[in-house]
Motif scaffolding. Structure first.
Motif, mmCIF file in Angstrom:
data_model
loop_
_atom_site.group_PDB
_atom_site.id
_atom_site.type_symbol
_atom_site.label_atom_id
_atom_site.label_comp_id
_atom_site.label_asym_id
_atom_site.label_seq_id
_atom_site.Cartn_x
_atom_site.Cartn_y
_atom_site.Cartn_z
ATOM 1 N N LYS A 115 0.127 31.850 -31.189
ATOM 2 C CA LYS A 115 0.563 33.385 -31.093
ATOM 3 C C LYS A 115 1.772 33.613 -30.754
ATOM 4 O O LYS A 115 2.526 32.780 -30.066
ATOM 5 C CB LYS A 115 -0.604 33.990 -30.174
ATOM 6 N N SER B 73 -2.575 41.669 -30.997
ATOM 7 C CA SER B 73 -3.199 40.492 -31.602
ATOM 8 C C SER B 73 -2.490 40.235 -32.848
ATOM 9 O O SER B 73 -2.983 39.486 -33.744
ATOM 10 C CB SER B 73 -4.585 40.472 -31.795
ATOM 11 N N VAL C 287 -1.719 36.555 -34.394
ATOM 12 C CA VAL C 287 -2.478 35.641 -33.417
ATOM 13 C C VAL C 287 -3.618 34.743 -34.660
ATOM 14 O O VAL C 287 -4.301 35.721 -35.248
ATOM 15 C CB VAL C 287 -3.437 36.279 -32.226
ATOM 16 N N ALA D 15 2.914 33.610 -37.015
ATOM 17 C CA ALA D 15 3.243 33.933 -36.042
ATOM 18 C C ALA D 15 4.910 34.208 -35.748
ATOM 19 O O ALA D 15 5.010 35.191 -35.075
ATOM 20 C CB ALA D 15 2.708 33.035 -34.725
#
Length: 335
Positions: free
Chosen positions: A159, A166, A169, A185
């Motif tokens: 992440k 999120s 992630v 990410a």
């Protein structure tokens, strides 16, 4: 004030600036939070002044009329307090708090240092470990470099260090796919955290600071992952999220979570409200992350947690405004 009561200020009812939007991937989520806060603030009896920060950083009125920064400052300084309902970078990370501090406008939520610390998942891990709150083993990866130490064995969660909702992630069960997850990410941040996946229930808890400085902790809330490995963006905002509040946890787990949340709130220097996300495992609780300006629609986790404690959404918004006013330095002239 205690939530649903308006506050009479010099010159009329309290004027609350509600700021939404922002220059990041959480722009739409922030707009929803701001709309919810504005509605609750009106129920409290406040005069609401809406402002929006566009994806390009420009300011606009609630009606969508573009304004310059100078006009935004003038409008903000005409208000008694601001509620910056921004999430993610260039908002929750302390930038907007610093701006409001610089122009002398009291505001709801944490100040710049706490926003910076809470947004940085790597630094949050270091602080949590230093005060005795467990976190998952993890390694920091910077853009263009390899990690300085061995990656955790799969399964892992990859992440961005500083992103929310999120975005970016990925749960990775095959070591050969870690590099691809890191690349994904890195689209959201130039630093990435690769953490050992934790097997446990995902349970959150929130802390609000009252006007007298005392901390009130919400009932815990459990997230139903619906068989997924992580609580992803689509599930969070696609209308399929399911919560159990109060979460069915033992008294010992609840007390452990409350203690950890209080400790982290103080250690990070939070103000107003913060949400602390944990995994409940067979060997104890493990911190996942901290949100110093969590989602704030009536359906979001924090309002639902406090609703389970008997607080209406309007009362929650009103309490946060009261905290901001209690800690404000009074300006001699509004201009």
């Amino acid at each position: 004030m205690s939530g649903a009561e308006g506050v009479s200020r010099a010159g009329g009812m309290l004027r609350l600036a509600v700021i939404g939007g922002g220059e990041n991937s959480e722009h739409d989520v922030s707009l929803a939070s701001a709309a919810g806060v504005a509605s609750a603030a009106i129920e409290c009896g406040f005069t609401v002044v809406g402002l929006t920060i566009g994806r390009d950083g420009t300011w606009a009125t609630a009606a969508g009329a573009p304004i310059g920064v100078e006009d935004a400052v003038r409008i903000l300084r005409s208000c008694d307090v601001a509620f910056p309902a921004l999430h993610g970078v260039n908002g929750e990370d302390g930038l907007l708090a610093a701006f409001l501090t610089a122009i002398g406008v009291p505001y709801v939520g944490s100040d710049m240092p706490a926003g910076v610390l809470g947004m940085d998942k790597w630094v949050t891990k270091l602080i949590a470990e230093a005060v005795g709150v467990a976190t998952a083993p993890g390694v920091l990866v910077r853009a263009g470099t390899r990690p300085s130490s061995a990656l955790p064995a799969v399964p892992v969660v990859v992440k961005p260090v500083a992103a929310g909702s999120s975005h970016g992630v990925t749960f990775v069960a095959d070591a050969a796919l870690i590099d691809l997850a890191v690349v994904a990410a890195l689209e959201h941040d130039d630093r990435v955290l690769v953490e050992k996946a934790v097997v446990g229930r995902e349970v959150d808890i929130a802390v609000i600071e009252r006007a007298d400085g005392a901390l009130t902790v919400s009932p815990p809330l459990e997230i139903d992952l619906g068989g997924e490995d992580v609580f992803g963006t689509e599930r969070k905002y696609g209308g399929t999220a399911r919560f159990a509040v109060p979460a069915p946890v033992s008294d010992s787990v609840r007390v452990e979570m409350e203690s950890a949340a209080r400790t982290l709130f103080r250690a990070l220097g939070c103000r107003g409200v913060a949400r602390f996300d944990f995994f409940v495992t067979d060997s104890g609780i493990v911190l996942n992350e901290v949100n110093t300006m969590p989602g704030f629609t009536a359906q979001s986790q924090v309002p639902q947690m406090f609703e389970a404690a008997g607080w209406s959404y309007a009362r929650l918004v009103g309490e946060l405004v009261e905290v901001a006013l209690a800690g404000a330095v009074v300006r001699p002239v509004r201009g």
